[in-house]
Design an enzyme around this catalytic site. Structure first.
Site, PDB file in Angstrom:
ATOM      1  CG  HIS A  71      -1.754  -1.161   1.401  1.00 39.11           C
ATOM      2  ND1 HIS A  71      -2.046  -1.717   2.623  1.00 39.11           N
ATOM      3  CD2 HIS A  71      -2.402  -1.927   0.480  1.00 39.11           C
ATOM      4  CE1 HIS A  71      -2.836  -2.766   2.459  1.00 39.11           C
ATOM      5  NE2 HIS A  71      -3.060  -2.914   1.166  1.00 39.11           N
ATOM      6  CE  LYS A  74       1.460   3.153   5.325  1.00 46.24           C
ATOM      7  NZ  LYS A  74       1.069   1.954   4.566  1.00 46.24           N
ATOM      8  CE1 TYR A  76       0.856  -0.275   8.453  1.00 45.95           C
ATOM      9  CE2 TYR A  76       0.248  -1.742  10.232  1.00 45.95           C
ATOM     10  CZ  TYR A  76       0.515  -1.528   8.902  1.00 45.95           C
ATOM     11  OH  TYR A  76       0.429  -2.571   8.017  1.00 45.95           O
ATOM     12  CG  ASP A 127      -3.779  -5.971  -0.020  1.00 49.35           C
ATOM     13  OD1 ASP A 127      -4.045  -4.843  -0.469  1.00 49.35           O
ATOM     14  OD2 ASP A 127      -3.569  -6.195   1.188  1.00 49.35           O
TER      15      ASP A 127
END
Length: 193
Positions: A68, A78, A138, A174
């Site tokens: 992603h 991130k 995250y 995905d």
């Protein structure tokens, strides 16, 4: 024993990304360590902006999430840490002007090594769980923006990622990102086609 405060911020082969190891202050109770420090991130040339924190839980080993990324102006930084179990965390450089464009780097993050991966803007990110009940946290610099979200196929032969475990569970989204070879107008991270 002398405790040196802070974290060890280790560059990876993909410039701008880093692995972050804890420096532990241990005693008979366990240990204490700094997991994030705005000034240490700045001193290492990393963006310390955190606007949200996400938690991801995965029932089974072999669960894949990613790849992603978000297009500018919503590109994200991130910082990923596995707090239960273990994952193989992978980043891909999507900066067209980079010497490492479309190259990947992966590292094991686990509850045992407490390591984190710093993912800069304009990188794609994915991970594969190596254990059941793997849980990640995250820290993210920019809120999720559905219209800016894009992805790469986890098994794209153009990336040739060497996953250390069979991929047994992946979402339909995905599993169906386009392959780079089939996408002549692969969008740059700026959103231009």
């Amino acid at each position: 024993m002398t405790y040196k405060r802070g974290m060890d911020i280790l560059p990876t082969p993909l410039p701008g990304s880093a692995l972050i190891d804890l420096r532990r202050l241990e005693d008979d109770r366990g240990f204490f360590a700094r997991a994030f420090c705005e000034q240490e991130f700045r001193d290492a040339g990393l963006d310390p902006t955190i606007t949200q924190c996400n938690l991801s839980y995965n029932h089974e080993a072999g669960t894949l999430r990613g790849f992603h990324y978000q297009l500018e102006p919503n590109a994200e930084v991130k910082v990923i840490r596995c707090v239960r179990g273990a994952i193989f965390d992978v980043i891909v450089d999507l900066r067209p002007d980079s010497d490492t464009y479309l190259q990947w780097f992966g590292a094991e993050l686990s509850q045992d090594n407490y390591r984190a991966m710093y993912v800069p803007r304009n990188f794609a990110h994915a991970y594969l769980t190596l254990t059941p009940d793997a849980t990640t946290i995250y820290q993210v610099s920019t809120p999720y923006t559905p219209g800016a979200e894009r992805g790469l196929r986890w098994n794209d032969p153009a990336l040739d990622v060497e996953w250390p475990h069979a991929v047994d569970h992946v979402s339909d989204k995905d599993a169906n990102w386009p392959l780079l070879a089939d996408n002549a107008d692969f969008p740059s991270v700026t959103g231009a086609r």
